[in-house]
Design an enzyme around this catalytic site. Structure first.
Site, mmCIF file in Angstrom:
data_model
loop_
_atom_site.group_PDB
_atom_site.id
_atom_site.type_symbol
_atom_site.label_atom_id
_atom_site.label_comp_id
_atom_site.label_asym_id
_atom_site.label_seq_id
_atom_site.Cartn_x
_atom_site.Cartn_y
_atom_site.Cartn_z
ATOM 1 N N CYS A 120 5.947 -5.470 0.069
ATOM 2 C CA CYS A 120 6.153 -3.996 -0.575
ATOM 3 C C CYS A 120 5.964 -2.871 0.587
ATOM 4 O O CYS A 120 7.123 -2.911 1.376
ATOM 5 C CB CYS A 120 5.115 -3.907 -1.413
ATOM 6 S SG CYS A 120 5.420 -2.494 -2.590
ATOM 7 N N HIS A 154 4.702 -8.255 -4.504
ATOM 8 C CA HIS A 154 3.211 -8.593 -4.052
ATOM 9 C C HIS A 154 2.922 -9.847 -4.318
ATOM 10 O O HIS A 154 2.169 -10.197 -5.468
ATOM 11 C CB HIS A 154 2.174 -7.526 -4.712
ATOM 12 C CG HIS A 154 2.451 -6.161 -4.496
ATOM 13 N ND1 HIS A 154 1.720 -5.617 -3.419
ATOM 14 C CD2 HIS A 154 3.227 -5.025 -4.854
ATOM 15 C CE1 HIS A 154 1.838 -4.461 -3.230
ATOM 16 N NE2 HIS A 154 2.642 -3.983 -3.951
ATOM 17 N N GLU A 160 0.413 -11.666 -3.454
ATOM 18 C CA GLU A 160 -1.006 -11.545 -3.425
ATOM 19 C C GLU A 160 -1.637 -11.458 -4.726
ATOM 20 O O GLU A 160 -2.809 -11.652 -5.075
ATOM 21 C CB GLU A 160 -1.525 -10.943 -2.359
ATOM 22 C CG GLU A 160 -1.586 -9.632 -2.714
ATOM 23 C CD GLU A 160 -0.099 -8.717 -2.464
ATOM 24 O OE1 GLU A 160 -0.211 -7.580 -2.351
ATOM 25 O OE2 GLU A 160 0.892 -9.415 -2.116
ATOM 26 N N GLY A 211 0.973 -1.202 0.078
ATOM 27 C CA GLY A 211 0.208 -0.074 0.088
ATOM 28 C C GLY A 211 1.035 1.186 0.043
ATOM 29 O O GLY A 211 1.925 1.088 -0.612
ATOM 30 N N GLU A 212 0.670 2.202 0.807
ATOM 31 C CA GLU A 212 1.725 3.462 1.018
ATOM 32 C C GLU A 212 2.049 3.341 2.166
ATOM 33 O O GLU A 212 1.378 3.490 3.199
ATOM 34 C CB GLU A 212 0.412 4.728 0.512
ATOM 35 C CG GLU A 212 1.060 5.728 0.133
ATOM 36 C CD GLU A 212 2.283 6.385 0.903
ATOM 37 O OE1 GLU A 212 3.332 6.710 0.615
ATOM 38 O OE2 GLU A 212 1.872 6.861 2.152
#
Length: 195
Positions: free
Chosen positions: A78, A173, A175, A46-47
């Site tokens: 990440c 990632h 996922e 995400g961020e």
């Protein structure tokens, strides 16, 4: 066995879905009390600035640190890798990590969103051939501590997957791939955890 996925921001739904395809009980974690009875926790991509701020704002940072230090498996993907790192290099404004894993990480190491890419990786911990890794504004590991095992590198030697005891971190990632081997690997870590 229950595995939590930090659900404050980012790709948490994809992790939940992948875990459920493996038969694991997967739960969204937004509050400290939801960490109870977990056998593992995933901090998704995400961020990183947002995720780290929310970890501290919602009082999750200390209990996550305590659980990890007591052996509960924690996997950062990440931005989650950034959250786990003891040190960051480059532009680190606004990011206060959990300082759990003995790695130095550089954020957005491969460039902007348009520089995202996929690569097939040889991963020491996974059987069955190369793993399809999706890199989106991904970090990289610049330096590891003595007890950190490097699980995967890009062809140029860039470290992109590491493990330190009960802590797992990937720049990419898993996922977002149809390949569930990394999640299966983490589920096994969670099964092996004895609180």
């Amino acid at each position: 066995m229950k595995i939590g996925v930090l659900a404050l921001q980012g790709a948490f739904r994809e992790h939940i879905n992948m875990l459920r395809t493996l038969g694991a009980e997967a739960v969204e974690v937004r509050k400290a009390e939801e960490l109870a009875e977990l056998s593992g926790l995933i901090i998704p991509g995400g961020e990183s600035t947002t995720i780290t701020k929310l970890l501290y704002t919602f009082g999750l940072a200390k209990p996550v640190k305590d659980l990890a230090r007591n052996g509960m498996p924690v996997w950062g993907t990440c931005a989650g890798m950034i959250c786990l790192a003891k040190e960051l290099s480059g532009d680190i404004s606004g990011v206060k990590t959990l300082e759990l894993m003995d790695i130095t990480v550089r954020r957005n190491a491969f460039g902007r969103q348009v520089d995202s890419f996929e690569a097939m990786l040889k991963v020491k911990a996974l059987e069955g051939g190369d793993f399809p890794a999706v890199f989106i504004r991904a970090p990289l590991v610049e330096k590891t501590g003595q007890w950190v095992e490097v699980l995967a590198k890009l062809p140029d030697g860039t470290m992109v997957a590491v493990r330190e005891n009960n802590l797992l971190a990937t720049s990419f990632h898993p996922e977002l791939s149809a390949d569930n081997r990394f999640h299966r690997y983490f589920v096994q870590m969670a099964k092996d955890y004895k609180p």
